[in-house]
Design an enzyme around this catalytic site. Sequence first.
Site, PDB file in Angstrom:
ATOM      1  N   THR A  28      -2.713  -1.848   7.728  1.00  0.00           N
ATOM      2  CA  THR A  28      -2.163  -3.119   8.099  1.00  0.00           C
ATOM      3  C   THR A  28      -0.869  -3.739   7.651  1.00  0.00           C
ATOM      4  O   THR A  28      -0.427  -3.601   6.534  1.00  0.00           O
ATOM      5  CB  THR A  28      -3.183  -4.180   7.771  1.00  0.00           C
ATOM      6  OG1 THR A  28      -4.386  -3.774   8.281  1.00  0.00           O
ATOM      7  CG2 THR A  28      -2.791  -5.484   8.283  1.00  0.00           C
ATOM      8  N   LYS A  55       4.099  -6.637   3.971  1.00  0.00           N
ATOM      9  CA  LYS A  55       3.775  -5.241   3.705  1.00  0.00           C
ATOM     10  C   LYS A  55       3.496  -4.573   5.044  1.00  0.00           C
ATOM     11  O   LYS A  55       3.091  -5.222   5.998  1.00  0.00           O
ATOM     12  CB  LYS A  55       2.562  -5.119   2.798  1.00  0.00           C
ATOM     13  CG  LYS A  55       1.285  -5.578   3.450  1.00  0.00           C
ATOM     14  CD  LYS A  55       0.130  -4.647   3.249  1.00  0.00           C
ATOM     15  CE  LYS A  55       0.356  -3.344   3.947  1.00  0.00           C
ATOM     16  NZ  LYS A  55      -0.802  -2.484   4.040  1.00  0.00           N
ATOM     17  N   THR A  79       0.862  -1.192   0.000  1.00  0.00           N
ATOM     18  CA  THR A  79       0.000   0.000   0.000  1.00  0.00           C
ATOM     19  C   THR A  79       0.901   1.246   0.000  1.00  0.00           C
ATOM     20  O   THR A  79       1.359   1.648  -1.060  1.00  0.00           O
ATOM     21  CB  THR A  79      -0.987  -0.008   1.182  1.00  0.00           C
ATOM     22  OG1 THR A  79      -0.277  -0.141   2.393  1.00  0.00           O
ATOM     23  CG2 THR A  79      -1.975  -1.153   1.039  1.00  0.00           C
ATOM     24  N   ASN A 105      -0.537  11.156   7.405  1.00  0.00           N
ATOM     25  CA  ASN A 105      -1.740  10.699   8.081  1.00  0.00           C
ATOM     26  C   ASN A 105      -2.807  11.769   8.251  1.00  0.00           C
ATOM     27  O   ASN A 105      -3.932  11.463   8.637  1.00  0.00           O
ATOM     28  CB  ASN A 105      -1.377  10.103   9.439  1.00  0.00           C
ATOM     29  CG  ASN A 105      -0.723   8.760   9.267  1.00  0.00           C
ATOM     30  OD1 ASN A 105      -1.316   7.862   8.699  1.00  0.00           O
ATOM     31  ND2 ASN A 105       0.514   8.629   9.708  1.00  0.00           N
ATOM     32  N   GLU A 150       5.934   5.026   8.510  1.00  0.00           N
ATOM     33  CA  GLU A 150       5.438   6.263   7.913  1.00  0.00           C
ATOM     34  C   GLU A 150       6.237   7.466   8.383  1.00  0.00           C
ATOM     35  O   GLU A 150       6.241   7.796   9.559  1.00  0.00           O
ATOM     36  CB  GLU A 150       3.957   6.426   8.259  1.00  0.00           C
ATOM     37  CG  GLU A 150       3.130   5.316   7.659  1.00  0.00           C
ATOM     38  CD  GLU A 150       1.670   5.406   8.059  1.00  0.00           C
ATOM     39  OE1 GLU A 150       0.838   5.099   7.215  1.00  0.00           O
ATOM     40  OE2 GLU A 150       1.395   5.793   9.201  1.00  0.00           O
TER      41      GLU A 150
END
Lengths: 392, 392
Positions: B182, B171, B145, B387, B265
Amino acid sequence: VTLPQGFLGASADAGIRKKRAPDVALIVAESGANAAAVFTRNRFQAAPVQIAKRSLTKSGGRVRAVVVNAGCANAITGRAGHDAARRVQRRAAELLGCRPEEVFPASTGVIGVVLPDEKLSAALPEAIAALSPDGLEAVSRAILTTDSGPKVAEATFLFGGVTRRLSGFCKGAGMIHPDMATMLAFLLTDAALTPAALKTALREAVDVSFNAISVDGDTSTNDTVLLLSSGKGKRAPSKADSNSFRVALQGVCKALARMIARDGEGATRLMALEVRGARSRRDARLAANAIATSPLVKTALFGGDPNWGRILAALGRSGARFSPAKVSLRVGPLTLVADGEPVPYEERDAAAVFAQEEVPIVVDLGEGGESATVLASDLSHGYVTLNADYRS
Amino acid sequence: VTLPQGFLGASADAGIRKKRAPDVALIVAESGANAAAVFTRNRFQAAPVQIAKRSLTKSGGRVRAVVVNAGCANAITGRAGHDAARRVQRRAAELLGCRPEEVFPASTGVIGVVLPDEKLSAALPEAIAALSPDGLEAVSRAILTTDSGPKVAEATFLFGGVTRRLSGFCKGAGMIHPDMATMLAFLLTDAALTPAALKTALREAVDVSFNAISVDGDTSTNDTVLLLSSGKGKRAPSKADSNSFRVALQGVCKALARMIARDGEGATRLMALEVRGARSRRDARLAANAIATSPLVKTALFGGDPNWGRILAALGRSGARFSPAKVSLRVGPLTLVADGEPVPYEERDAAAVFAQEEVPIVVDLGEGGESATVLASDLSHGYVTLNADYRS
């Protein structure tokens, strides 16, 4: 701005923090005051917290003076920090003619640096000379660190047929501050209440105010809330008087707590979160805390994104007991999830709610009658910038 | 890149995620495989997680095929989501000639959106036609993703006198992903191991790898780690063979977990945190988790600021049992706190450690022999930007 009867206040510049400005606040209860306090539950309690706790016990809940400094938390400073705080306490007692245990210390600032107590002690005579019934503004300013301005709230209430006052002031823009650890709050009233009555009322008020806000989930080594009553009179207050005081105290504490959340580091938006329908108060709190501290929920709040999957995912890892099939979620007037199933909604309606300065979120666990509320700030670029700054 | 013996892989573009690219990964064990899996402990388990759990029990730990999709987590989707996932499972079983419970489903993507199962089912024939022993790269890409690229790790090991292989891919760039919930990980080996042996080895490996990383402390509704063994042979492996496999499995899991943390992230820097000297494993974990998820510690890490007061303040609120006077803290080669007392150090030495890409931090509670380690990313502007982005 006048302090409640029986209290004097003043500030002084001891040169403890880098930026020169008053960094010492002194409050004196002319004839002493009954006191109650709540402290941080962090295992690393700063030297002033340890000393304040012990002193309050030793003095039987009596306080003559409060000495607060900003710029140095005097936390995790071992024996040296403890001795430094004790020297200030003894010096203040000498100058004011009271017992050391009647001097209540509080500190806020960098962790791991020993309090430069000679500087603080040297500034005390200046503060004492400046003591005044109009000292509220001076003391409310001297305790600040990254706060954007002073945080003061007041209330009057009927007590024994007389109008009494409650003045509160606090500092804090995070449960803990970087360099500048901590939340401190001081509440002064001229109503006559025993230390035991103050303690009961304070615990109740703190529970629904300072314990119901979250900036970053971190708690500090120095958090202190002190309630002082200068009123004289041995008679126990009537039920009506007690209630009148409790309402005033909760109102002032809630107002101050809201100021802290609004002034949260980098905060641009708040969520007013309520978890209801929990089996126990503990379950409600676990759920509320997980959601209020989730970085994903907080960044979505910053982005104005009604990304409700993050709210329920945080709930799911909270440890609270509940059945996913009974959970409902409301955001403002919109029901997004009912009995565990998503409910169709207009994206623009949800976005409008998340564009508000304060976003009401209600999670209903559908299990019981217990609830918990938290007022929490978002996680913004401002937060990262403020806290990634090197200390020096 | 070849898969271990007995496995074929392929991907297909089902048009589930917005950006057109392969979003379905299919793995087929030609003669079936023994399986073990661990799943998220989030109370909101996605439909594919619930179905995978039940199917694994029903099939006695046998898996013939794994069907993974990106772009839709199919989590908190109620009855409709469950039915959609079941239809895919049945369709895949029909096409491959096996029982539905031998098809293992996994999904990753937006929470709260029902899986568009007709799209996925329609793409299965294309994926089946493309199945190949060289499909590792295709499947490792189709499940991604926000990951910056595929995450693959391999090992060989001696097992029954023969060199066997273990291939893993996963992932994840956060414990949970926003839209794109996830972590998923798949581990394939051609060594012969029973479901029970796989389970034991997998739990042990996950504990020291995927359970020892933290990006944001949030856990997802879809986390799944699946281990498949295509090897034939009824004989229980020798102790040497078991050990050889366990070492390979832990190595591959640790390598994959490290890739997830590094790809966290917005991550710019990692802390390799070890809490030792704890009274129990639980105490060590509580302490490590509080520090690894503290926004103040993580922003200091981003800023390269050796602000150790934040590390101990987080420890202090962790709930771990310890005495402040016994705590020591080391950062790289520097001791900053010993037995609860700060130790003088050169600021520039500490800053040099915090400038590293990976900052080693050791907290010693001085209480007992238990320990826990976590590899955690920092909290950066990049994390907030990623985010806070609106989903649409």
